[in-house]
Design a protein around this motif. Structure first.
Motif, mmCIF file in Angstrom:
data_model
loop_
_atom_site.group_PDB
_atom_site.id
_atom_site.type_symbol
_atom_site.label_atom_id
_atom_site.label_comp_id
_atom_site.label_asym_id
_atom_site.label_seq_id
_atom_site.Cartn_x
_atom_site.Cartn_y
_atom_site.Cartn_z
ATOM 1 N N THR A 163 0.890 -1.239 -0.085
ATOM 2 C CA THR A 163 0.059 0.135 0.106
ATOM 3 C C THR A 163 0.821 1.347 0.060
ATOM 4 N N GLU A 164 0.667 1.930 -0.971
ATOM 5 C CA GLU A 164 1.484 3.612 -1.166
ATOM 6 C C GLU A 164 2.669 3.377 -0.876
ATOM 7 N N LEU A 165 3.333 2.840 -1.972
ATOM 8 C CA LEU A 165 4.861 2.591 -1.823
ATOM 9 C C LEU A 165 5.498 3.259 -3.009
ATOM 10 N N THR A 166 6.627 3.629 -2.832
ATOM 11 C CA THR A 166 7.282 4.232 -4.182
ATOM 12 C C THR A 166 7.975 3.392 -5.113
ATOM 13 N N PRO A 167 8.238 3.590 -6.317
ATOM 14 C CA PRO A 167 8.824 2.699 -7.177
ATOM 15 C C PRO A 167 10.088 2.123 -6.845
ATOM 16 N N ASP A 168 11.151 2.929 -6.098
ATOM 17 C CA ASP A 168 12.168 2.292 -5.538
ATOM 18 C C ASP A 168 12.052 0.995 -4.591
ATOM 19 N N VAL A 169 10.911 1.396 -3.752
ATOM 20 C CA VAL A 169 10.770 0.285 -2.586
ATOM 21 C C VAL A 169 10.168 -1.022 -3.412
ATOM 22 N N ILE A 170 9.187 -0.887 -4.248
ATOM 23 C CA ILE A 170 8.528 -1.801 -5.083
ATOM 24 C C ILE A 170 9.722 -2.434 -5.724
ATOM 25 N N GLN A 171 10.455 -1.913 -6.365
ATOM 26 C CA GLN A 171 11.438 -2.651 -7.125
ATOM 27 C C GLN A 171 12.439 -3.413 -6.226
ATOM 28 N N PHE A 172 12.704 -2.795 -5.144
ATOM 29 C CA PHE A 172 13.740 -3.427 -4.061
ATOM 30 C C PHE A 172 13.129 -4.964 -3.687
ATOM 31 N N ARG A 173 11.842 -4.913 -3.523
ATOM 32 C CA ARG A 173 11.288 -6.133 -2.838
ATOM 33 C C ARG A 173 10.856 -6.902 -4.086
ATOM 34 N N GLN A 174 10.665 -6.433 -5.244
ATOM 35 C CA GLN A 174 10.511 -7.589 -6.183
ATOM 36 C C GLN A 174 11.982 -8.069 -6.514
ATOM 37 N N ALA A 175 13.088 -7.572 -6.586
ATOM 38 C CA ALA A 175 14.422 -8.165 -6.504
ATOM 39 C C ALA A 175 14.618 -9.193 -5.705
ATOM 40 N N GLN A 176 14.124 -8.545 -4.339
ATOM 41 C CA GLN A 176 14.428 -9.650 -3.172
ATOM 42 C C GLN A 176 13.418 -10.914 -3.272
ATOM 43 N N LEU A 177 12.128 -10.811 -3.727
ATOM 44 C CA LEU A 177 11.591 -12.090 -4.188
ATOM 45 C C LEU A 177 12.166 -12.933 -5.372
ATOM 46 N N GLU A 178 12.606 -12.039 -6.494
ATOM 47 C CA GLU A 178 13.279 -13.080 -7.736
ATOM 48 C C GLU A 178 14.340 -13.580 -7.305
ATOM 49 N N SER A 179 15.223 -13.417 -6.314
ATOM 50 C CA SER A 179 16.399 -13.775 -6.044
ATOM 51 C C SER A 179 16.064 -15.275 -5.213
ATOM 52 N N ASP A 180 14.841 -15.329 -4.775
ATOM 53 C CA ASP A 180 14.400 -16.703 -4.092
ATOM 54 C C ASP A 180 14.335 -17.765 -4.992
#
Length: 750
Positions: A163-180
Motif C-alpha cells: 500500500t502506497e509505496l514508491t517505485p524504488d521500494v517496490i523494485q527492491f522488494r521485487q528483486a528480493q523475491l526474484e532472488s529466491d
C-alpha cells in the motif's frame, strides 16, 4: 484423465545393448498387445454391455416401452443407489475430517500431523465430497469403481499486497523475491496510484552564499507517486490429485482376483497428440501414432461410450489442429520377464513390474516400477474375481417387473376410462363426431343406442400383492427397507411392532455396514496407504495452514508404513449410539456411590468431558458452552472431595459400629448357645432319672416275677414228685397184682 503430468524418469529402464533392447521392446510390445486384446475382448463381451445396461436402468431409460405403453419407468434402481450413496457419504464424510491410525506411529503429535496432512490432500488439493460421491455412485451402478492418485506439478500463485509505496521500494522488494529460487516469477500488479506533494524544511546558517541576506531557513516542495497493489508470486508446487477411473475403461485380466495380484492392470482414456509430446515421449513414436490415426483402416473405437449413448466422436475432422487430434492412450502396469529372457537368453525368469504407455499398437514408453497406483473394488465382490455386483445388478430385474406391472395398470385404467366402442356408421349424422374426445361434446345419432362401449373384463391377478412381494425381494437383497426410506410410521401402521421394525432396521444396517466395510477395506484404506507413501517418498516439505499460520511439515521423516486403520463411525446412527454411550457414562459417573472405585473417576471434569463428547457426536457445535465454567467445576470438585472425606469418615465409623455389633452378636450367640446347652443337659438329666426309675421298677417286677417263678417251680416240682410217687405206688400195685395173678396161674396149672 490428464497424462501430461506423468513422470517417465522415476523408474529404471533396461540396461541392454541396442540389439537386445530392440528385441526386448518387440517382445514387450507383443505381450502388451496380446494382453490388451484379451482384456478388451472380455470387457466388450461381458463388462461394458452390463455397465451400459445398468446406467440405462439407473437413468430411467430401461426397460424400454412397447407400443401402446406409457413411458413410465419405476425408480427402484435409482432410489436404491442414491440410498446407498447417501449411506456411504454419511459413513465416510459425516465427520469434519478423516481420522487414520497408521501402525507404528506412537507419538500423538506425529499422528495429529499425519492426519492434518492427509486431510489437507483430500480437502484442499481434491474435493473429497465430489470424489467420494462419484466413486460410490460408480461402484453401485457399474459394479466396480477405481481411483488413481497421481503427483502433479502446478503453478501456485500467491499474492503479497502493498500500500502506497514508491517505485524504488517496490523494485527492491521485487528483486528480493526474484532472488529466491523457490519462485518461478514475480509480477507487480498495480491497482491504484496516488500523486502527492512532500514539503521538506531544511535549516540554513545565517551566513550563506547569498551574502548578508537574513535567511533563517529554506523550504522545498517535491512531488512523488505512490502505488498500491500486490506482487503475483508464481511457484511450482507438487500436489497429489486423485482421479476417478471409469469402470468401463479400467483394464484388468479377467481371471484376476484383485488389483494387486493382477497380471496386467491399467486404464485407457482420450488424450491429444500435444499431450503425448508434453509427456516427453519420443517425437518419432508420436508421429507414428498420428499417422495411424489418419489411416482409413485404423480402429474407430476411440473410447468406450457406455454413459454417452447417442454421442459419436468423429476423428476424421480435417478442421482439427493436428496437435489436438485425440487418440486412445493406455497406461498399463504389466508383469513381464522379457528383460531377463531376452538379456540372458533364458526360457524362464522372474517377472518384473513395468509401467507401459501404449497407443494405436505403438509402445510409446516404459519403465520399471514397484507400485500399482490404483485403488478400487466392487461393493458386492464375487469370490476369486475383481468384477462383482452393484446395487443396480440386484434391483434391475425388480425395476423391470414393477415397471411392467405399473404400465399394465396404467393401460388398463386408460382403457377403462376411455373404452373402445362399436357403432353403425349409417346411424350417425357425422362419423367424425365420434372421434372428438373433448369434454361436453355430443354425437348426433339417428337412432338411440347406436354407440355401444365394449366392456372390459376385470384384471386377473393381484397387482398390489405382487408389488409388495417385489418390495420384500428388494429389502432382503439390498438391505434397503421401508425404514431406510423414512416409512417407519407406515410400517408400524401396517401392523408390525416396534421391536420388529427395529429388527428390520438392524438387518438393513448389517447389509449397509457390510457394503461400507467392503469399500473401506478395498478402496479407501489402500487409497490412504498410497497417499501416505507418496507423501513420505516424494515430498520433503508440505505447507499446512493451522489456525491461520503457515506450518511446514517434512513427510520424509514419517515412519515406514506397515498398515493403517481408519476410524469411521459408519454413519449417523452409529454416531448417535456412541453419543448415547458417552451420555450413559456421564450418568453412571454422576451417580457413583461414594467410596467405590468408580467414585474415584467421578470428577466434574470427567463428567463434563463425557457430556461434551456426547454432544459433539450429535453434531452440536460449541458443546462446552452448555456446561459450567472451570471455576464452578473446581468448586464442585472441592465440595465433592470434602463430601467424599466426610462420607469416608462416616463409613469408617459405620464399619466400627458394625464390628462392635458383630462382636455383640457373637457374644449373645455364645450365651444363647450355653443356655441352650444347659437346658438340654437338664432335660437329659430328667430323662435319665425317669429312665432310672423305670429301670428300677422293671427290676423289681422282674425280681417278683422271678420269685414267683421260683415258688411256682418248687410247687411244680413237689407236684411232680407226688405224681411220681403215686405212679410208683400204682406200679407197685400193678406188679403185686401181676405176681398174684401169676401165682394163681401156677396153682391152677398144678
Amino acid at each position: 484423465m490428464d497424462f501430461k503430468y506423468t513422470d517417465l524418469t522415476t523408474g529404471r529402464t533396461p540396461d541392454l545393448s541396442s540389439d537386445k533392447l530392440e528385441a526386448f521392446e518387440e517382445a514387450l510390445l507383443k505381450q502388451v498387445r496380446s494382453d490388451v486384446d484379451d482384456c478388451e475382448e472380455y470387457l466388450e463381451e461381458t463388462i461394458r454391455p452390463k455397465i451400459t445396461e445398468n446406467w440405462g436402468f439407473f437413468n430411467g431409460t430401461l426397460p424400454k416401452k412397447r407400443e401402446g405403453e406409457p413411458s413410465f419407468v419405476d425408480n427402484t434402481c435409482n432410489a436404491t443407489v442414491e440410498h446407498y450413496v447417501a449411506a456411504c457419504m454419511d459413513a465416510f464424510s459425516s465427520g469434519e475430517s478423516l481420522e487414520v491410525v497408521p501402525d507404528g506411529v506412537m507419538s500423538p503429535v506425529t499422528l495429529k500431523v499425519i492426519n492434518q496432512v492427509l486431510n489437507d490432500v483430500l480437502d484442499s488439493d481434491n474435493d473429497r465430497q465430489t470424489l467420494y460421491r462419484a466413486f460410490f455412485k460408480d461402484a453401485m451402478v457399474s459394479s466396480a469403481s477405481v481411483m488413481r492418485p497421481i503427483i502433479r506439478e502446478e503453478n501456485k500463485i500467491e499474492k503479497e499486497f502493498f500500500t502506497e509505496l514508491t517505485p524504488d521500494v517496490i523494485q527492491f522488494r521485487q528483486a528480493q523475491l526474484e532472488s529466491d529460487d523457490q519462485y518461478e516469477s514475480v509480477e507487480v500488479i498495480v491497482t491504484d496510484r496516488k500523486d502527492e506533494q512532500i514539503s521538506n524544511d531544511m535549516p540554513v546558517e545565517p551566513t550563506s552564499l547569498l551574502g548578508q541576506m537574513d535567511v533563517t531557513g529554506m523550504s522545498t516542495v517535491m512531488e512523488q507517486t505512490l502505488y498500491t497493489g500486490y506482487f503475483a508470486i508464481v511457484s511450482k508446487v507438487k500436489t497429489i490429485k486423485i482421479e476417478a477411473v471409469p469402470a468401463e475403461n479400467f483394464i484388468i485380466n479377467k481371471d484376476a482376483r484383485g488389483i494387486n495380484d493382477a497380471r496386467i492392470v491399467g486404464h485407457k482414456a482420450m488424450t491429444t497428440i500435444s499431450t503425448l509430446l508434453e509427456m516427453g515421449i519420443d517425437e518419432d513414436k508420436v508421429l507414428e501414432v498420428w499417422e495411424k490415426c489418419n489411416d482409413d483402416d485404423a480402429d474407430s473405437n476411440i473410447a468406450s461410450l457406455s454413459r454417452k449413448s447417442g454421442l459419436v466422436l468423429d476423428n476424421d475432422d480435417d478442421s482439427l489442429d493436428n496437435s489436438q487430434r485425440e487418440v486412445e492412450l493406455y497406461e498399463l502396469y504389466i508383469k513381464s520377464s522379457v528383460e531377463e529372457t531376452v538379456g540372458t537368453d533364458k526360457e524362464i525368469a522372474v517377472s518384473k513390474l513395468y509401467q507401459v504407455f501404449y497407443c494405436e499398437g505403438v509402445l510409446l514408453a516404459y519403465q520399471e516400477t514397484d507400485v500399482v497406483p490404483y485403488c478400487g473394488t466392487s461393493p458386492i465382490p464375487r469370490p476369486h474375481m475383481f468384477w462383482g455386483e452393484g446395487m443396480v445388478d440386484l434391483t434391475k430385474s425388480i425395476q423391470s417387473a414393477r415397471t411392467g406391472l405399473l404400465r399394465q395398470q396404467f393401460v388398463y385404467n386408460e382403457m377403462a376410462s376411455r373404452p373402445r366402442f362399436e357403432y353403425n356408421p349409417e346411424e350417425l349424422h357425422n362419423v367424425r363426431d365420434i372421434f372428438n374426445t373433448a369434454p361436453g361434446t355430443g354425437i348426433a345419432v339417428k337412432v338411440s343406442g347406436t354407440i355401444n362401449p365394449i366392456q372390459l373384463t376385470a384384471m386377473a391377478g393381484d397387482s398390489a400383492g405382487l408389488l409388495q412381494m417385489l418390495d420384500t425381494m428388494r429389502e432382503s437383497g439390498t438391505g434397503m427397507s421401508f425404514v431406510g426410506q423414512g416409512m417407519l410410521g407406515e410400517a408400524l401402521a401396517a401392523g408390525s411392532s416396534t421391536q420388529s421394525a427395529a429388527m428390520i432396521l438392524s438387518e438393513g444396517q448389517l447389509v449397509q455396514k457390510s457394503v461400507i466395510n467392503t469399500l473401506l477395506n478395498g478402496a479407501i484404506i489402500p487409497l490412504v496407504k498410497a497417499l501416505y507413501n507418496m507423501l513420505r517418498e516424494n515430498f520433503s516439505t508440505w505447507d499446512l495452514q493451522v489456525d491461520g499460520e503457515k506450518l511446514t511439515i517434512n513427510p520424509n521423516e514419517w515412519p515406514e508404513l506397515r498398515n493403517v486403520r481408519i476410524k469411521t463411525p459408519l454413519g449417523t446412527t452409529a454416531k448417535l449410539e456412541q453419543s448415547q454411550k458417552y451420555g450413559n457414562l456421564a450418568q453412571v459417573l454422576a451417580t457413583a456411590a461414594p467410596g467405590t472405585e468408580l467414585a474415584k473417576l467421578a470428577s466434574a471434569n470427567n463428567i463434563r468431558a463425557a457430556m461434551v463428547k456426547s454432544y459433539e457426536l450429535m453434531d452440536i457445535a460449541d458443546a462446552q458452552y452448555y456446561m459450567n465454567d472451570d471455576s464452578t467445576i473446581q468448586q464442585k470438585d472441592q465440595l465433592t472431595q470434602q463430601l467424599s472425606q466426610l462420607q469416608e469418615q462416616m463409613q469408617q465409623m459405620t464399619q466400627q459400629l458394625q464390628q462392635l455389633s458383630d462382636q455383640n452378636q457373637v457374644l449373645q450367640s455364645t450365651a444363647n448357645n450355653m443356655a441352650q446347652k444347659q437346658l438340654e443337659l437338664d432335660e437329659r438329666k430328667v430323662v435319665l432319672q425317669e429312665q432310672q426309675a423305670q429301670a428300677d421298677m422293671q427290676n423289681m417286677a422282674h425280681e417278683q416275677i422271678r420269685k414267683q417263678d421260683e415258688t411256682d417251680g418248687k410247687l411244680q416240682n413237689m407236684a411232680d414228685k407226688q405224681a411220681l410217687l403215686e405212679k410208683e405206688e400204682a406200679l407197685k400195685e400193678e406188679m403185686a397184682q401181676a405176681e398174684i395173678k401169676s401165682g394163681n396161674n401156677i396153682f391152677t396149672s398144678i
